[in-house]
Design an enzyme around this catalytic site. Structure first.
Site, short mmCIF file in Angstrom:
data_model
loop_
_atom_site.label_atom_id
_atom_site.label_comp_id
_atom_site.label_asym_id
_atom_site.label_seq_id
_atom_site.Cartn_x
_atom_site.Cartn_y
_atom_site.Cartn_z
CB CYS A 165 -102.20 -1.99 -46.72
SG CYS A 165 -103.58 0.43 -46.95
CB CYS A 199 -103.13 -9.33 -49.34
SG CYS A 199 -101.03 -9.57 -49.27
CB CYS A 247 -95.89 -6.94 -48.43
SG CYS A 247 -95.37 -6.77 -50.73
CB CYS A 248 -98.71 -3.00 -46.97
SG CYS A 248 -99.66 -4.01 -46.69
CB CYS A 264 -102.23 -7.05 -53.33
SG CYS A 264 -101.68 -4.76 -53.31
#
Length: 247
Positions: free
Chosen positions: A233, A210, A126-127, A207
């Protein structure tokens, strides 16, 4: 043995980082920033800012040196609404004239995160999709980029240097030795507005899915990816390998 060109270039970059770190050892952050922006990397340097709880310091310093210096903000489309409002507030307050808002590629999100829940299944990927890939594109014009990282923030950052070599460019950490007291003093002396979430215990803001508030006794970044082994990240990790999500 003849080293590959890529290896040689990396070695030269590391040597330059070491030389610059020695040259500016003990110098005030504003002095280092001014030299970097107006002498060392003119037109080839930018500040990457999360507009987090401590971001106002570098944004304020840079605005006083050159309000047209590039400022890169990675909009992951997963930020707290408070962060986006704070970003807009600081841009106006400091008169920043060149803020570049970088977003993920829609096609990449469609391929890897069509339902928007990748953070829960594979936080590293995702990062990678929402931060690292957009960041790499945004950094292409730069020979050096500025970060707000500090040694005291986490154990994983204790060994940082003022200048670091990373892939094809340098990275500058002008606040590397600043303590929590130094940060508070700068905010107070320059009447800088605090991030709206700081008073609620969010000492490091990423974010929304998280990030949680920090508990008493925890380091400032303990609220990031809490309950996992993840500490960064990905934009500060060189040669990291990302595993693609399954299903």
């Amino acid at each position: 043995m003849v080293l590959p060109v890529e290896t040689t270039s990396r070695m030269e970059l590391q040597r330059r980082a070491q030389a610059l770190s020695l040259r500016f050892e003990g110098a005030d952050a504003s002095v280092v920033l001014k030299a970097a922006l107006t002498e060392l990397f003119v037109g080839r340097i930018g500040l990457v800012s999360s507009f987090g709880t401590e971001a106002a310091i570098l944004l304020h310093m840079v605005s006083r040196i050159d309000p047209y210096a590039p400022v890169v903000f990675l909009d992951t489309w997963k930020h707290f609404a408070e962060t986006l409002a704070y970003r807009d507030q600081l841009i106006e307050r400091f008169g920043l004239c060149n803020v570049q808002i970088v977003t993920p590629r829609p096609a990449q999100l469609e391929a890897d995160d069509p339902d928007g829940d990748l953070h829960a299944r594979n936080a590293d990927l995702c990062c990678h999709v929402r931060k690292t890939l957009p960041m790499l594109s945004a950094l292409r014009p730069f020979d050096c980029w500025i970060t707000g990282r500090k040694r005291h923030q986490a154990r994983t950052r204790a060994g940082m240097q003022l200048f670091e070599g990373e892939e094809r460019r340098l990275k500058l950490n002008p606040l590397i030795d600043w303590s929590a007291d130094d940060i508070a003093a700068y905010f107070r002396e320059n009447d800088l507005p605090e991030h709206p979430l700081k008073s609620a215990g969010y000492l490091s803001v990423g974010c929304l899915p998280c990030t949680r508030a920090v508990k008493p006794g925890e380091d400032a970044r303990a609220g990031r990816w809490a309950g996992t082994d993840k500490t960064e990240c990905g934009i500060h990790i060189v040669d990291g390998k990302i595993a693609r999500a399954v299903g």
